[in-house]
Design a protein around this motif. Structure first.
Motif, PDB file in Angstrom:
ATOM      1  N   ALA A 210      -8.432   5.523 -16.727  1.00 15.44           N
ATOM      2  CA  ALA A 210      -7.398   5.877 -17.707  1.00 15.44           C
ATOM      3  C   ALA A 210      -6.041   6.045 -17.041  1.00 15.44           C
ATOM      4  CB  ALA A 210      -7.800   7.163 -18.430  1.00 15.44           C
TER       5      ALA A 210
ATOM      6  N   MET B   9      -5.531   9.270 -28.766  1.00 10.98           N
ATOM      7  CA  MET B   9      -6.465   9.134 -27.649  1.00 10.98           C
ATOM      8  C   MET B   9      -7.097  10.477 -27.297  1.00 10.98           C
ATOM      9  SD  MET B   9      -4.670   6.366 -25.092  1.00 10.98           S
ATOM     10  CE  MET B   9      -3.266   7.436 -24.752  1.00 10.98           C
TER      11      MET B   9
ATOM     12  N   ARG C 104      -9.945  10.877 -29.396  1.00 16.21           N
ATOM     13  CA  ARG C 104     -10.874   9.737 -29.296  1.00 16.21           C
ATOM     14  C   ARG C 104     -10.819   8.857 -30.546  1.00 16.21           C
ATOM     15  NH1 ARG C 104     -14.137  10.103 -24.879  1.00 16.21           N
ATOM     16  NH2 ARG C 104     -14.528  12.163 -23.971  1.00 16.21           N
TER      17      ARG C 104
ATOM     18  N   ALA D 206     -10.088   5.730 -23.365  1.00 17.10           N
ATOM     19  CA  ALA D 206      -9.996   6.825 -24.340  1.00 17.10           C
ATOM     20  C   ALA D 206     -11.252   6.940 -25.187  1.00 17.10           C
ATOM     21  CB  ALA D 206      -8.778   6.629 -25.233  1.00 17.10           C
TER      22      ALA D 206
ATOM     23  N   PHE E 224      -7.856  12.052 -21.781  1.00 16.35           N
ATOM     24  CA  PHE E 224      -6.558  12.284 -22.397  1.00 16.35           C
ATOM     25  C   PHE E 224      -6.487  13.624 -23.120  1.00 16.35           C
ATOM     26  CE2 PHE E 224      -7.006   7.661 -22.092  1.00 16.35           C
ATOM     27  CZ  PHE E 224      -5.834   7.337 -21.435  1.00 16.35           C
TER      28      PHE E 224
END
Length: 253
Positions: free
Chosen positions: A71, A119, A122, A176, A235
């Motif tokens: 990520a 993100m 999700r 994510a 995130f």
């Protein structure tokens, strides 16, 4: 949820089969009363539980670390490609330069203010960012016969940079949406419980020492599971990847 139930069913079934075998052995092959206690068997089982749990912990940590690192790398690559596109606009004609810079800025705003909260929850990125990326491609491809060789080369290089941006964007979205396997979560919880529970099988004369050992092991296991849980959400949380890569190149967003 179905995967979780299947995993629990397999684990519980295996445990019940093992318990049934022990009970049948005790019924048909009882241990003589004058036999010496076999503490070494209990020690061996406790050791194997610890080793297997260490493997589960290691596998889980590697999995979530790869998700988190991916990520971060995808976000940095995407921001760098967007910034490079913004700089290459200097070589284009004024009308295309202004349009490209405006679109690149709008893309950065979309990523920082709209996509980052999604993100963290999700959720998919949505179509707006992809639309802005397509606008960047359209502006880059809008060449004319009056373009100089420098401007034509800039357009070609910009298309290559946008390909990198597209790949990084897809990787960021995949990171994510990724998460640790349910099977591994079950192994973390059950293995941690068994590891702590087996510490009560062996008596320690000094109760204070026993308390400290149990507290230390339980705290360390809890910390490791919490660390895995934080890294599993790249995130979100206090270890979350921030949009700093974008705000560094576009501080006005």
């Amino acid at each position: 949820m179905s995967n979780l139930l299947q995993t629990l069913a397999v684990v519980l079934g295996a445990a019940l089969v093992a318990a049934a075998i022990v009970l049948l052995k005790g019924r048909f092959f009882p241990v003589p009363e004058d036999a010496e206690p076999r503490e070494d068997v209990a020690e061996y089982i406790a050791m194997m539980v610890g080793v297997l749990y260490a493997l589960v912990l290691g596998l889980s940590m590697v999995s979530v670390w790869e998700i988190h690192s991916g990520a971060l790398n995808h976000s940095q690559d995407e921001a760098g490609a967007l910034h490079q596109t913004y700089l290459l606009a200097d070589l284009l004609p004024p009308d295309r330069r202004d349009a490209l810079r405006t679109t690149a800025t709008a893309y950065a705003v979309q990523v920082v203010h709209a996509e980052w909260p999604r993100m963290a929850a999700r959720e998919p990125l949505g179509p707006d960012g992809w639309g802005l990326l397509n606008q960047l491609r359209t502006v880059s491809q809008a060449s004319s016969q009056d373009d100089t060789p420098t401007q034509q080369n800039a357009s070609q290089e910009m298309l290559a940079v946008l390909t990198t941006l597209d790949d990084a964007r897809r990787g960021r979205e995949a990171s994510a949406m990724s998460s640790l396997s349910t099977v591994l979560w079950v192994g973390l919880v059950i293995g941690g419980t068994l590891t702590v529970a087996f510490m009560f099988l062996f008596g320690i004369k000094r109760s204070a020492t026993h308390v400290v050992m149990v507290m230390g092991l339980t705290g360390l296991i809890a910390f490791t599971i919490l660390l895995i849980q934080q890294l599993d959400a790249p995130f979100d949380g206090f270890l979350a990847v921030t949009p700093q890569a974008f705000t560094r190149y576009f501080p006005f967003v």
